[in-house]
Design a protein around this motif. Sequence first.
Motif, mmCIF file in Angstrom:
data_model
loop_
_atom_site.group_PDB
_atom_site.id
_atom_site.type_symbol
_atom_site.label_atom_id
_atom_site.label_comp_id
_atom_site.label_asym_id
_atom_site.label_seq_id
_atom_site.Cartn_x
_atom_site.Cartn_y
_atom_site.Cartn_z
ATOM 1 N N ILE A 101 0.859 -1.184 0.000
ATOM 2 C CA ILE A 101 0.000 0.000 0.000
ATOM 3 C C ILE A 101 0.896 1.234 0.000
ATOM 4 C CG2 ILE A 101 -0.164 0.193 2.525
ATOM 5 C CD1 ILE A 101 -3.117 0.987 2.141
ATOM 6 N N PRO A 102 0.538 2.268 -0.781
ATOM 7 C CA PRO A 102 1.335 3.500 -0.755
ATOM 8 C C PRO A 102 1.153 4.198 0.586
ATOM 9 C CG PRO A 102 -0.633 3.809 -2.093
ATOM 10 C CD PRO A 102 -0.576 2.357 -1.756
ATOM 11 N N ALA A 103 2.243 4.718 1.142
ATOM 12 C CA ALA A 103 2.182 5.325 2.469
ATOM 13 C C ALA A 103 3.134 6.498 2.569
ATOM 14 C CB ALA A 103 2.519 4.286 3.542
ATOM 15 N N ILE A 104 2.762 7.458 3.400
ATOM 16 C CA ILE A 104 3.627 8.572 3.771
ATOM 17 C C ILE A 104 4.069 8.316 5.207
ATOM 18 C CG2 ILE A 104 3.758 11.044 4.255
ATOM 19 C CD1 ILE A 104 1.708 11.498 2.055
ATOM 20 N N VAL A 105 5.360 8.306 5.440
ATOM 21 C CA VAL A 105 5.901 8.042 6.769
ATOM 22 C C VAL A 105 6.171 9.369 7.460
ATOM 23 C CG1 VAL A 105 7.719 6.924 8.100
ATOM 24 C CG2 VAL A 105 6.957 5.923 5.930
ATOM 25 N N ARG A 106 5.566 9.565 8.623
ATOM 26 C CA ARG A 106 5.755 10.781 9.397
ATOM 27 C C ARG A 106 6.279 10.431 10.789
ATOM 28 N NH1 ARG A 106 2.683 15.357 7.804
ATOM 29 N NH2 ARG A 106 3.074 15.652 5.591
ATOM 30 N N ASP A 107 6.984 11.364 11.375
ATOM 31 C CA ASP A 107 7.557 11.161 12.708
ATOM 32 C C ASP A 107 6.718 11.925 13.732
ATOM 33 O OD1 ASP A 107 9.193 10.519 14.815
ATOM 34 O OD2 ASP A 107 10.666 12.075 14.378
ATOM 35 N N TYR A 108 5.851 11.211 14.445
ATOM 36 C CA TYR A 108 4.984 11.835 15.431
ATOM 37 C C TYR A 108 5.153 11.161 16.785
ATOM 38 C CZ TYR A 108 2.335 14.003 11.595
ATOM 39 O OH TYR A 108 1.961 14.733 10.507
ATOM 40 N N THR A 109 4.870 11.924 17.835
ATOM 41 C CA THR A 109 4.831 11.337 19.175
ATOM 42 C C THR A 109 3.509 10.595 19.335
ATOM 43 O OG1 THR A 109 3.743 13.253 20.195
ATOM 44 C CG2 THR A 109 6.163 13.277 20.079
ATOM 45 N N ASP A 110 3.411 9.767 20.369
ATOM 46 C CA ASP A 110 2.162 9.049 20.629
ATOM 47 C C ASP A 110 1.013 10.017 20.874
ATOM 48 O OD1 ASP A 110 3.387 6.620 20.335
ATOM 49 O OD2 ASP A 110 3.657 6.249 22.488
ATOM 50 N N GLU A 111 1.311 11.130 21.572
ATOM 51 C CA GLU A 111 0.269 12.119 21.844
ATOM 52 C C GLU A 111 -0.233 12.748 20.547
ATOM 53 O OE1 GLU A 111 3.134 11.918 23.431
ATOM 54 O OE2 GLU A 111 2.489 11.347 25.465
ATOM 55 N N GLN A 112 0.684 13.040 19.624
ATOM 56 C CA GLN A 112 0.279 13.609 18.342
ATOM 57 C C GLN A 112 -0.534 12.614 17.523
ATOM 58 O OE1 GLN A 112 4.249 14.781 17.074
ATOM 59 N NE2 GLN A 112 3.673 16.937 17.173
ATOM 60 N N VAL A 113 -0.119 11.352 17.542
ATOM 61 C CA VAL A 113 -0.861 10.311 16.826
ATOM 62 C C VAL A 113 -2.282 10.227 17.347
ATOM 63 C CG1 VAL A 113 -1.075 7.826 16.434
ATOM 64 C CG2 VAL A 113 1.166 8.926 16.231
ATOM 65 N N LEU A 114 -2.419 10.242 18.663
ATOM 66 C CA LEU A 114 -3.742 10.180 19.274
ATOM 67 C C LEU A 114 -4.614 11.337 18.810
ATOM 68 C CD1 LEU A 114 -5.910 9.401 21.379
ATOM 69 C CD2 LEU A 114 -4.565 10.636 23.085
ATOM 70 N N GLU A 115 -4.087 12.544 18.911
ATOM 71 C CA GLU A 115 -4.897 13.713 18.573
ATOM 72 C C GLU A 115 -5.235 13.754 17.091
ATOM 73 O OE1 GLU A 115 -5.142 18.476 19.545
ATOM 74 O OE2 GLU A 115 -3.529 17.245 20.359
#
Length: 291
Positions: A101-115
């Motif tokens: 599957i095509p994907a964009i990889v981003r660097d986020y904290t767990d808190e950012q992922v949640l929000e």
Amino acid sequence: MATKKNRGLGTGLDAFFSNDPLQDLNQSSEGIKEIELKEIRPNPYQPRQIFDQDKLKELADSIAQSGVFQPVIVKKGVNGYELIAGERRFRASKLAGKTLIPAIVRDYTDEQVLEITVLENLQREDLSPIEEGQAFVTLIKKLNLTQDEVAKKVGKSRPYITNYIRLLQLPDSVKGLVETRKLSNAQARALLKLQDPEAIERLAKKVVNEGLTVRQIEKYIDENQGVNKAAKKTAVEPTPFVRSTRSSLEDLLDTKVKIQQSMRGKGKIEIDFASEDDLARIIGLLNVEAD
């Protein structure tokens, strides 16, 4: 699905996306790579629990024929990747028998992922009222937010947040009726006037079977379930002062207040609250110190 601008959620997402891939993936080629589906773990913060299987099958058929047009968003994990956005595309691709599957990889904290996950799902407007209420609770508990802070973040009023959270007090069977749209949000809130879970379940079945309106539900509760006969005999019509006081308290506390007064002048005040967080807010407004 097109995003409606009047939901007030764009600001929350923009705080995390410089060039928001959720809004403009078709025009972005930022870091798009093919990732094996087996390397991607579902998002643990995903608020949507019910997926329309017919629509999922339609999407899977489209993907099988034409592929995935919009990449999913993931973050690198210890083992593989964690899905941030694109749950339906992820599920439909697996259903279509795809391995990549095509994907964009981003660097986020767990808190950012949640929000991001919660806001992205709220923005799409297809969460059930129960899922929406749970999403608000997740933001409150995981990010240590108050209901007022959640309200500002999602562009809604605090009573709106409170009303959806209150739905989580319903028995599981009644929550199921709300999730499957057999009970409306307003009908479910009316049922909460009852305190007994079994009574709520019985009346919920009656509402579904007979198609009772909110007003009919409230009338039924007043006449058959929620009336204390002894209190009815001794209760008196509230005086203008009592009515004014109740209104002032409701404005101050931003919640429902009930004042009952007997013929002998005695009475009681009942203040509704939706959660411990809401109770703490009310206590603070009353300037009471809790242990």
